[in-house]
Design a protein around this motif. Structure first.
Motif, mmCIF file in Angstrom:
data_model
loop_
_atom_site.group_PDB
_atom_site.id
_atom_site.type_symbol
_atom_site.label_atom_id
_atom_site.label_comp_id
_atom_site.label_asym_id
_atom_site.label_seq_id
_atom_site.Cartn_x
_atom_site.Cartn_y
_atom_site.Cartn_z
ATOM 1 N N LEU A 131 0.831 -1.209 0.000
ATOM 2 C CA LEU A 131 0.000 0.000 0.000
ATOM 3 C C LEU A 131 0.862 1.256 0.000
ATOM 4 C CD1 LEU A 131 -2.875 -0.963 2.494
ATOM 5 C CD2 LEU A 131 -2.988 -0.811 0.013
ATOM 6 N N PHE A 132 2.037 1.173 0.655
ATOM 7 C CA PHE A 132 2.954 2.306 0.694
ATOM 8 C C PHE A 132 3.387 2.704 -0.731
ATOM 9 C CE2 PHE A 132 7.499 3.444 0.504
ATOM 10 C CZ PHE A 132 7.467 4.682 1.153
ATOM 11 N N TYR A 133 3.525 1.708 -1.595
ATOM 12 C CA TYR A 133 4.000 1.970 -2.968
ATOM 13 C C TYR A 133 2.892 2.428 -3.899
ATOM 14 C CZ TYR A 133 8.567 0.195 -1.741
ATOM 15 O OH TYR A 133 9.800 0.034 -1.166
ATOM 16 N N PHE A 134 1.657 2.521 -3.389
ATOM 17 C CA PHE A 134 0.590 3.087 -4.210
ATOM 18 C C PHE A 134 0.894 4.545 -4.577
ATOM 19 C CE2 PHE A 134 -3.393 0.295 -3.302
ATOM 20 C CZ PHE A 134 -2.667 -0.835 -3.668
ATOM 21 N N LYS A 135 1.789 5.164 -3.776
ATOM 22 C CA LYS A 135 2.126 6.574 -4.017
ATOM 23 C C LYS A 135 3.503 6.725 -4.670
ATOM 24 C CE LYS A 135 -0.614 8.028 -0.030
ATOM 25 N NZ LYS A 135 -0.600 8.641 1.310
ATOM 26 N N SER A 136 4.074 5.638 -5.153
ATOM 27 C CA SER A 136 5.397 5.697 -5.785
ATOM 28 C C SER A 136 5.378 6.643 -6.982
ATOM 29 C CB SER A 136 5.812 4.294 -6.245
ATOM 30 O OG SER A 136 6.972 4.359 -7.038
ATOM 31 N N SER A 137 6.530 7.243 -7.243
ATOM 32 C CA SER A 137 6.621 8.169 -8.385
ATOM 33 C C SER A 137 6.804 7.423 -9.709
ATOM 34 C CB SER A 137 7.800 9.134 -8.187
ATOM 35 O OG SER A 137 9.013 8.403 -8.082
ATOM 36 N N TRP A 138 7.068 6.100 -9.641
ATOM 37 C CA TRP A 138 7.293 5.314 -10.862
ATOM 38 C C TRP A 138 6.024 4.541 -11.226
ATOM 39 C CZ3 TRP A 138 11.465 4.568 -7.103
ATOM 40 C CH2 TRP A 138 12.572 5.402 -7.377
ATOM 41 N N VAL A 139 5.557 4.752 -12.442
ATOM 42 C CA VAL A 139 4.294 4.148 -12.890
ATOM 43 C C VAL A 139 4.340 2.625 -12.785
ATOM 44 C CG1 VAL A 139 2.819 3.766 -14.908
ATOM 45 C CG2 VAL A 139 3.704 6.049 -14.428
ATOM 46 N N ASP A 140 5.428 1.999 -13.276
ATOM 47 C CA ASP A 140 5.500 0.534 -13.285
ATOM 48 C C ASP A 140 5.433 -0.050 -11.880
ATOM 49 O OD1 ASP A 140 5.596 0.408 -16.004
ATOM 50 O OD2 ASP A 140 7.774 0.375 -16.133
ATOM 51 N N ILE A 141 6.015 0.662 -10.927
ATOM 52 C CA ILE A 141 5.969 0.160 -9.543
ATOM 53 C C ILE A 141 4.581 0.390 -8.943
ATOM 54 C CG2 ILE A 141 6.883 0.584 -7.223
ATOM 55 C CD1 ILE A 141 9.643 0.830 -8.498
ATOM 56 N N ARG A 142 3.957 1.527 -9.285
ATOM 57 C CA ARG A 142 2.564 1.736 -8.825
ATOM 58 C C ARG A 142 1.644 0.663 -9.394
ATOM 59 N NH1 ARG A 142 3.101 7.015 -10.355
ATOM 60 N NH2 ARG A 142 1.380 6.948 -11.847
ATOM 61 N N ALA A 143 1.931 0.225 -10.621
ATOM 62 C CA ALA A 143 1.112 -0.831 -11.222
ATOM 63 C C ALA A 143 1.426 -2.196 -10.622
ATOM 64 C CB ALA A 143 1.332 -0.864 -12.734
ATOM 65 N N ALA A 144 2.701 -2.410 -10.268
ATOM 66 C CA ALA A 144 3.107 -3.714 -9.721
ATOM 67 C C ALA A 144 2.545 -3.951 -8.324
ATOM 68 C CB ALA A 144 4.635 -3.807 -9.700
ATOM 69 N N ALA A 145 2.411 -2.869 -7.518
ATOM 70 C CA ALA A 145 1.957 -3.035 -6.127
ATOM 71 C C ALA A 145 0.546 -3.630 -6.050
ATOM 72 C CB ALA A 145 2.048 -1.701 -5.404
ATOM 73 N N PRO A 146 -0.476 -3.073 -6.735
ATOM 74 C CA PRO A 146 -1.792 -3.718 -6.661
ATOM 75 C C PRO A 146 -1.797 -5.126 -7.267
ATOM 76 C CG PRO A 146 -1.794 -1.944 -8.300
ATOM 77 C CD PRO A 146 -0.530 -1.818 -7.518
ATOM 78 N N MET A 147 -0.972 -5.349 -8.306
ATOM 79 C CA MET A 147 -0.902 -6.698 -8.869
ATOM 80 C C MET A 147 -0.348 -7.679 -7.836
ATOM 81 S SD MET A 147 1.021 -8.021 -12.335
ATOM 82 C CE MET A 147 2.666 -7.758 -11.729
ATOM 83 N N PHE A 148 0.677 -7.238 -7.073
ATOM 84 C CA PHE A 148 1.266 -8.039 -5.990
ATOM 85 C C PHE A 148 0.165 -8.430 -4.998
ATOM 86 C CE2 PHE A 148 5.474 -8.179 -3.366
ATOM 87 C CZ PHE A 148 5.097 -9.393 -2.819
ATOM 88 N N ILE A 149 -0.639 -7.442 -4.587
ATOM 89 C CA ILE A 149 -1.720 -7.712 -3.638
ATOM 90 C C ILE A 149 -2.712 -8.706 -4.246
ATOM 91 C CG2 ILE A 149 -3.701 -6.663 -2.459
ATOM 92 C CD1 ILE A 149 -1.991 -4.097 -2.190
ATOM 93 N N GLY A 150 -3.035 -8.515 -5.505
ATOM 94 C CA GLY A 150 -3.992 -9.407 -6.165
ATOM 95 C C GLY A 150 -3.528 -10.850 -6.158
ATOM 96 N N PHE A 151 -2.237 -11.066 -6.411
ATOM 97 C CA PHE A 151 -1.713 -12.433 -6.412
ATOM 98 C C PHE A 151 -1.668 -13.007 -4.994
ATOM 99 C CE2 PHE A 151 0.531 -11.366 -10.583
ATOM 100 C CZ PHE A 151 -0.374 -12.097 -11.326
ATOM 101 N N LEU A 152 -1.335 -12.178 -4.015
ATOM 102 C CA LEU A 152 -1.361 -12.649 -2.618
ATOM 103 C C LEU A 152 -2.763 -13.138 -2.256
ATOM 104 C CD1 LEU A 152 0.783 -9.860 -0.907
ATOM 105 C CD2 LEU A 152 1.429 -12.259 -1.141
#
Length: 1652
Positions: A1584-1605
């Motif tokens: 959730l902390f990375y939802f505010k990341s300045s990098w688009v790919d990392i902002r996209a990866a964080a919710p995907m990470f949660i989805g797979f968990l």
């Protein structure tokens, strides 16, 4: 609670349908479907509620929800209850009809929902939809479309409703005024009719088997009347097509009598549409259905429509289909189906219509007709059975058509005929012959020319027995097909005669297929007929053998051989005798002798014609029993290696001579195995018969002659041998060179076993009447007679040469002088009135020379060679000399010289020795004939033409080689100093010639002779080489010749002479003398003459500056080499006595130095001691003055700039000039450390330093011719001087290595200067290690310099040295490490950073020292990471990088105490904005894991803290950070206690492997949730902390990470997740500006259903 969360998720997703990005919309749809898989009814209810509550939601967004509902219904139809279905039906019905206007996407989506529900709940759907389908009221557009689609998707459920629907619908047809309503009624009627047909076709499975066609017939007919009589006449094209599409299937259901009644109007009405519509597919499809329906009812009126049908349909096929437009291809298919229907019902009339079209002048008409013929042959086979002879007879004109498209169509018809037994009929052979002719088509490039040549030459005769040919009365017996002449085929076995007519002339078609494509399809067709159509086996075998021998089918040999081989093998499988060729039943088949000859000859060019050699030999192997029973074992053993040899070689790599020898050996072994004289005689006779067939194939004919010679050699019958030889002599085409060669080689090979007969036949032929008649006949034609007779004589002379070479040496030696040479010269010498006349015929000359050469070789190789005395040797040599003398000296146009010298090369080695006068004349004539030729350049200019010049150059090279070989052969006879001296007595005048090209050739030949002499020399006793001096004197002047090539060859000559002398002195031949080897190095030095001028010295010191000035002015005035040398000598003499004055005087010259001043500086480099003193003076001047001065600009507020001081700059330039001179090397070596350090620091002090303004303007002005070509920019000059110093000091490899790494450019950059210094240090460590102790000693004091740039340079240099083990070897490490540690408190950040880098480099240079000083080094690194005065974290970055390197070598006890501190300290850098910091910190973290065993639990916590960050940064925008994350995760894997996760990290995160991130994260989360399910909430919180990341790919990866968990967690651990917070966060992120992020959020929202 769960339900409300699912609804909340669904609502969140549906709210997001307003997203404008298509990918996001697609993912929202997928997420809703995913939720629906888990809770279908709940999601359907949620969608229903959402759409009802959001009545104003725009239709594009409603479409997404409706499509999701359709998917959920389709996938879960079996589990839906009636109440849910009812809700969905009601919603979809309302959505579909809410708008009276047609909104296609929205209403189509709603209709699709109804169709999906109707799969199971058809009654419910119909109950709802029928409420909106009321009598007398025009229904909504999509009500009708829904009915139509339901009737297709659920036939059994829908058909029972159709009667009532049709009843209600029929009155509405007249109410429909708008085109789109009329179209949808047509659409419905079309699908209703199709579903009724399907229902009736499957009555056994239908719920109501009593349903009949009559149930619907009247309603369908009523509808038909409206459609046909009213709507079909509409001007709107789309409506007309909709009507046509409907009428086709409706026609099946119309009452039979009504259909019969309508046909006279219906068919013309449909046909008329072809003129109105460009796209005809739907018309053709409907027409085919109508025709099938008509045939089904046995219509009588169809007969009346046949002509118009055929006339309209035929052009549809004649218009070619465009493969890029699928509907045109489909239209062709439907029209061909129409023809099938018609042909089955009216075979006679269809054929009567089609067959005359084959004679049309229009190519498309002919092609189209052939396509239809193929169709009806294939699809109406039973109706066409009795028409086969008629159809075959009708193909005679297409078989003559030259158009390639027609040819292709004919081949396709033949293929169809083969499958249906046509080719088994009388006349089928004509079709097969045509197919094989197409296989034999020449390639496009050769087709036109080939046709012209054949027309000129006339008909080529077949080989052996060709297929029976009936020749018409007129002269031309060929049909010209695509550029090749095709013999007509006449009488066909078992059938009538088909006379072929001349085809009609065609204009060329630009769109025509190539003959290559016709040939390709024909080849494929022939092979398929041979291998896949069983009924063709007896037709093709052995009939195809008829086409193997005729030469016109040569191009078809490969496919013919492959097909025949397959057929023969198939016959062998049927039984031993099945494959035997019955010649008694097949009179036209070629004999086994003809087949064997043909296949053997074509194999001689194995890669021609799609590798025909391998195919021919394989076929030959299969036919062995039919050829001769005795060949079974031999051919089974010998043929496979021959085929393998072909396949192992390409056309370029195959050695033709070696291949022909293998084939001739195979032939010889075959003849031996047969051992039947009658068979062999018949075989040789057949070979002779085939000769004329190869008139256009010189290579094959040449080989056939060799085969004839081999076969005659095995023939026991001497009479037959003589008869065949006589026939060969009578029929040969003497004017062709290949023919002459072939005939001669035949006689030679035959002479191996029949020497007497061969010689006798050659003599008899000359005395025979035929020869005399030929001469008499030729004499009638004055201009031809001499030429033709000479060609015959040439051939006979060549025959004698080949006989001498091939015949047994014990027999032939005694016949050479008595018979062979006597006859050779008898043919060569022409007498007029008893006087011998020299022939002018070039061919005769060349043949005589070759023949004598072969005779000489035969004698030389003879068994009695040593005893044989060749009495006519001198006479033959004299004849060769005469030939050479007769050649013009101004040009070389023929190979006479070369061939004559090669012949002499073989003659001179024979006994007896040549007399001295003869030997002298031979050598002098040959030398004069070759060496005196004009140079090639002048010959090229005179003759012009690139190709001609190339041939002349080749001929010249061969001639020079022949001259060298002849002289070597002569020298070999007297390999002594005297013999060598005698040879150079002849060559001497040419070596001294005043003409350059003569000298060049003479010295080249001399070098080759001396090298040969040295190679052959075998000195048994030590004797003096008395003529060394004479020969050295001959070549020494040539070492300074005006031509460089002469000088090169002259040095080679001297080199060989000196080694010859050493051999005579007793040294071994492989001995190498240092002084002699030095000659090779002197070659280049000999290119320029050496001048030495002495000048007097002037001792008056007061005059030195004046003299220097005068020297400079004289250099400016005169630009001559001797003056320049003299001036340099003068400066040197002055400097040797007054060096300080000279140096000061030269330093006072204007900058930049002009070229004359540079010359004067370089003159000071000639004597090492003086040079060293002057270099020391210049170094002192560089170091004495400050390198630059600070200068403030007059502009207010501007920063100061650094300006170079003049004296150090001038001294630097002077150092460069002196060290540029090669002579300065010794002095530079002596001062190497001082020079290096001084110049290195000079470079550091000039980075960013400007020229004084007066020099800037002067440098711009000095771009004239007298200026030195280098820039005066201070840093560039310093770098160039350092480069010169390294080159002159023996460190060229250092300078080269720095240059290739870009180090010199880096040194001049203010930002990257220290990197350039590091490149230099690395190169010094690799290539100049022994120099380093003194350099380091001089550099260490500089670490305390007041100038920052000098401290940076010294630190950078020493830091990089620590990267090499050389400092440890030189015992410098401890001192340097202490000095680096001392720099940690330096005021300059860059110095502190470089110091840490140096300490880290110890891990590479001396890893064992790291263990010793581990604690001290680690402390330095930790201090670096804690550096407070480090705003950009440069020191921290270096500390982390260096620590990573040190960790491999430190003791574990040293790191344990700091491990946790370091891990915590570097953690914030993982997300730094600086990529280097992210990379270094992550790499260091990975390295730290190696020491985690002692603090396992504590450090495991650090791994878990960093795990999410590392996994997310696998999507980092910087590749180097991604690489670091891969490394760190691989290192962390073993410490995580999960074997599956560890294996994944090791396998998927290799550096060289690309990563599929989504798939990888899915598997990672699976392992995480299996091993650490209790970590779920912690992992989600970190993400959730990375939802505010300045990098688009990392902002996209964080919710995907949660989805797979969420996807992989067990239900037992779901409660630890704060779902409300998670959903809120995802909901917020769903508004992210980046579509990629929103896509991943939508995907994850769908997956949350698992933990609800």
């Amino acid at each position: 609670m769960t339900e409300s969360r699912i609804r909340r998720l669904a609502t969140t997703l549906m709210d997001a349908t307003t997203d404008k990005d298509l990918l996001v919309q697609e993912q929202i749809y997928n997420a809703l479907c995913y939720l629906g898989e888990s809770e279908p009814e709940e999601i359907l209810h949620a969608c229903d509620e959402y759409l009802r509550q959001h009545d104003k939601l725009a239709y594009p967004h409603r479409v997404i929800i409706l499509k999701a509902m359709e998917t959920v219904v389709k996938n879960n139809i079996a589990f839906l209850d009636k109440s849910t279905a009812k809700v969905v039906i009601f919603l979809a019905s309302n959505e579909m009809t809410k708008s009276k206007e047609v909104v296609r996407d929205w209403q189509q989506a709603a209709s699709s929902v109804l169709v999906a529900v109707g799969q199971r709940f058809i009654n419910k759907v119909m109950e709802e939809v029928l409420t909106k389908f009321q009598p007398g009221i025009l229904p909504h557009y999509f009500i009708m479309q829904t009915f139509a689609n339901l009737s297709v998707s659920n036939v059994f459920g829908m058909v029972p409703f159709l009667n009532s629907i049709l009843g209600t619908m029929l009155p509405m047809l007249g109410m429909a005024k708008q085109d789109h309503m009329k179209s949808v009624f047509c659409y419905a009627l079309q699908h209703f009719s199709e579903s009724i047909q399907e229902y009736l076709a499957n009555l056994d499975k239908a719920p109501d088997p009593t349903v009949r066609k009559d149930t619907f017939s009247n309603e369908i007919f009523s509808a038909y009347e409206v459609l046909f009589n009213s709507w079909l006449q509409h001007r709107e094209a789309k409506l007309r097509l909709a009507v046509v599409e409907a009428i086709g299937p409706m026609s099946y259901l119309m009452p039979s009598e009504k259909l019969e009644e309508q046909l006279p109007k219906l068919i013309p009405g449909i046909l008329a549409l072809y003129k109105k519509h460009a796209e005809a597919f739907y018309i053709s499809k409907s027409l085919c259905q109508i025709l099938e329906a008509s045939v089904n009812i046995g219509s009588r009126s169809l007969d009346m429509q046949l002509d118009s049908l055929l006339g309209t349909l035929h052009p549809q096929i004649c218009a070619p289909a465009d493969p890029s437009i699928p509907l045109t291809v489909k239209n062709h298919t439907e029209v061909l189906r129409c023809f099938t229907v018609l042909a089955c019902s009216f075979p006679d009339r269809v054929l009567a219509f089609l067959l005359p079209k084959l004679e049309s002048s229009n190519e498309r008409t002919r092609v189209g007709t052939l396509l239809i013929m193929r169709q009806i042959i294939n699809s109406a086979s039973s109706q066409m059975e009795i028409k086969k002879p008629f159809i075959l007879a009708s193909m005679k004109l297409p078989l003559q058509d030259s158009n390639n498209k027609v040819k292709r169509a004919v081949v396709q018809v033949i293929s169809a005929m083969a499958h249906h037994g046509y080719l088994e009929q009388a006349g089928g052979e004509v079709m097969l012959e045509y197919l094989i002719r197409q296989c034999a088509l020449p390639s496009d490039a050769k087709a036109h020319l080939g046709g012209i040549k054949l027309l000129k030459k006339g008909t080529q005769e077949g080989l052996g027995k060709s297929p029976a040919v009936a020749r018409p009365a007129h002269a031309c017996n060929c049909v010209c097909v695509s550029g090749s002449l095709q013999p007509r085929r006449g009488q066909i076995r078992g059938g009538g005669s088909y006379g072929l007519q001349q085809p009609k002339k065609q204009l060329p078609d630009a769109d025509d297929f190539t003959s290559n494509s016709v040939q390709s399809i024909s080849v494929n067709t022939l092979f398929l007929l041979s291998t896949t159509v069983d009924r063709m086996s007896n037709v093709l075998w052995p009939y195809l053998l008829e086409f193997v021998t005729p030469v016109q089918f040569t191009n078809a040999l490969t496919p013919l051989c492959k097909s025949l081989m397959y057929l023969a093998m198939k016959k062998q499988e049927e039984g031993e005798n099945a494959s035997l060729i019955r010649y008694d039943l097949n009179a036209n088949l070629p004999s086994p002798y003809a087949i064997t000859t043909r296949l053997l000859v074509v194999s001689s060019q194995p890669h021609v014609g799609d590798c025909r050699g391998a195919a021919a030999l394989r076929l030959l192997n299969v036919l062995h029993y039919s050829v001769h029973p005795a060949l079974d074992q031999l051919w089974s053993k010998k043929v496979p290696p021959l085929v393998e040899y072909i396949e192992e070689n390409t056309e370029k790599s195959l050695c033709q001579k070696e291949w022909e020898e293998k084939l001739l050996l195979f032939l010889q072994e075959t003849l031996t195995a047969v051992s039947d004289n009658a068979w062999i005689c018949q075989f040789s006779t057949e070979m002779c018969k085939q000769l004329n067939s190869y008139n256009g194939f010189p290579l094959e004919k040449n080989f056939l002659y060799k085969c004839i010679g081999t076969t005659l050699g095995a023939c026991v019958s001497k009479d037959l041998v003589q008869k065949q030889l006589q026939e060969l002599l009578e029929t040969a085409r003497y004017h062709e060179e290949a023919e002459r060669e072939g005939l001669a080689s035949c006689f030679g090979i035959c002479a191996i076993n029949h020497l007497e007969e061969t010689l006798a036949k050659l003599e008899d032929f000359v005395r025979s009447d035929i020869f005399k008649k030929s001469v008499g006949l030729f004499s009638i034609f004055k201009d031809r007679s001499d030429n033709e007779v000479e060609k015959i004589k040439s051939t006979l002379i060549l025959c004698y040469g080949y006989v001498a070479v091939y015949a047994p040496k014990e027999l032939v030696l005694s016949r050479i002088e008595a018979d062979i040479l006597k006859n050779v010269f008898q043919y060569f010498n022409t007498k007029v009135l008893g006087i011998k006349v020299e022939t002018k015929d070039l061919t005769l000359k060349l043949c005589l020379i070759r023949s004598i050469c072969m005779i000489s070789q035969a004698i030389y190789n003879g068994v009695k060679c040593g005893d044989f005395v060749f009495s006519r040797k001198a006479e033959l040599v004299a004849q060769m000399v005469e030939f050479i003398k007769a050649e013009p000296l101004d040009s070389m146009r023929t190979p006479v010289r070369q061939r004559a010298m090669i012949t002499c090369t073989y003659l001179v080695v024979l006994e007896p020795h040549l007399s001295d006068p003869d030997r002298t004349e031979l050598i002098d004539t040959c030398l004069a004939s070759v060496l005196a030729l004009p140079p090639l350049d002048s010959a090229r200019e005179r003759d012009g033409g690139v190709t001609d010049a190339w041939h002349k150059e080749l001929l010249y090279g061969d001639t020079i080689s022949a001259l060298k070989d002849l002289l070597k052969s002569l020298l070999q006879r007297n390999l002594t100093p005297h013999g060598l001296q005698d040879m150079f007595a002849h060559l001497g005048p040419w070596i001294k010639s005043s003409k350059e090209h003569e000298r060049q050739r003479a010295v080249e030949v001399s070098a080759a002779l001396l090298d040969f002499y040295l190679g052959k020399l075998n000195v048994s006793t030590v004797i003096p080489f008395y003529n060394l001096g004479v020969l050295i004197a001959l070549f020494s002047p040539r070492c300074s010749d005006s031509l460089a090539s002469v000088r090169q060859y002259a040095v080679d000559c001297v080199y060989c002479l000196l080694y010859i002398q050493l051999c005579y002195e007793g040294f071994a031949r492989d001995h190498r003398d240092e002084m002699v080897e030095g000659l090779k190095a002197l070659k280049k030095g000999l290119e320029e003459p050496d001048f030495t001028v002495l000048f007097h010295t002037c001792n008056n010191i007061a005059m030195v500056p004046d003299i220097m000035s005068i020297i400079h002015s004289k250099l400016q005035e005169v630009d001559e080499e001797h003056v320049r040398k003299a001036a340099q000598q003068t400066v040197y003499i002055l400097a040797s006595q007054h060096k300080s004055v000279v140096v000061s005087s030269l330093l006072g010259s204007s900058l930049p130095f002009d070229s004359h001043t540079c010359t004067m500086w370089r003159s000071l480099a000639t004597e090492p001691t003086l040079t060293a003193q002057i270099l020391e003076q210049l170094l002192e001047k560089v170091n004495r003055d400050v390198p630059y001065k600070e200068s403030k600009s007059f502009l207010l507020g501007s920063s100061s700039e650094r300006v170079a001081t003049p004296l150090p700059l001038a001294a630097t330039c002077a150092l460069h000039e002196i060290m540029s001179a090669p002579e300065s090397g010794a002095a530079v070596l002596g001062l190497y450390p001082r020079l290096f350090v001084t110049l290195l620091l000079r470079v550091s002090c000039t980075v960013g330093v400007q020229l004084p303004k007066n020099l800037q303007s002067r440098e711009r002005r000095s771009a004239g011719p007298g200026a030195a070509p280098r820039s005066l920019e201070p840093c560039s000059r310093a770098v160039e001087t350092l480069q010169a110093m390294l080159a002159r000091g023996g460190s060229e490899e250092v300078a080269r290595a720095v240059g290739s790494a870009g180090g010199w450019e880096l040194m001049g950059s203010a930002e990257r200067h220290h990197d350039g210094i590091a490149v230099l240090a690395s190169a010094m460590a690799r290539h100049a290690g022994p120099r380093l102790p003194l350099i380091v000693k001089d550099l260490i004091p500089v670490l305390s310099s007041v100038l920052d740039n000098q401290r940076v340079t010294a630190t950078a240099f020493l830091a990089e040295l620590l990267n090499s083990n050389v400092v440890n070897d030189l015992i410098l490490l401890e001192t340097m490490m202490d000095n680096m540690t001392g720099r940690q408190k330096d005021s300059c950040i860059l110095v502190r950073m470089l110091a840490l880098r140096g300490l880290g480099n110890i891990s590479s240079g001396a890893p064992e020292k790291v263990r010793k000083h581990g604690a001290k080094l680690l402390a330095s690194m930790v201090n670096g990471m804690d550096d407070k005065d480090d705003p950009h974290n440069l020191v921290a970055l270096e500390a982390m990088s260096s620590l990573s390197k040190l960790l491999d070598h430190v003791e574990e006890r040293d790191i344990q105490s700091m491990l946790l501190h370091i891990a915590i300290r570097i953690r914030p850098f993982f997300d730094s904005e600086q990529p280097d910091l992210r990379k270094s910190s992550i790499v260091l973290f990975g390295n730290l894991t190696k020491f985690s065993e002692g603090n396992c639990e504590v450090f495991f916590e650090q791994i878990l803290n960093g795990l999410v960050t590392l996994l997310l940064h696998l999507q980092d925008p910087k590749p180097e950070v991604v690489k670091a994350c891969k490394f760190a995760l691989r290192m962390c894997g073993p410490s995580m206690g999960c074997e599956g996760l560890c294996d994944m990290f090791l396998n998927h995160l290799r550096e060289d492997r690309s990563l599929h991130y989504g798939e990888f994260m899915n598997n990672v989360c699976k392992h995480l949730m299996q091993s650490y399910p209790e970590m779920l909430n912690r992992l989600i919180s970190t993400n959730l902390f990375y939802f505010k990341s300045s990098w688009v790919d990392i902002r996209a990866a964080a919710p995907m990470f949660i989805g797979f968990l969420v996807l992989h967690v067990d239900e037992d651990h779901c409660q630890q997740v704060d779902l409300d917070q998670l959903i809120s966060s995802l909901n917020l992120l769903l508004k992210d500006p980046a579509p990629a992020v929103r896509v991943k959020v939508a995907e994850t929202l769908g997956r949350l259903v698992r933990i609800l």
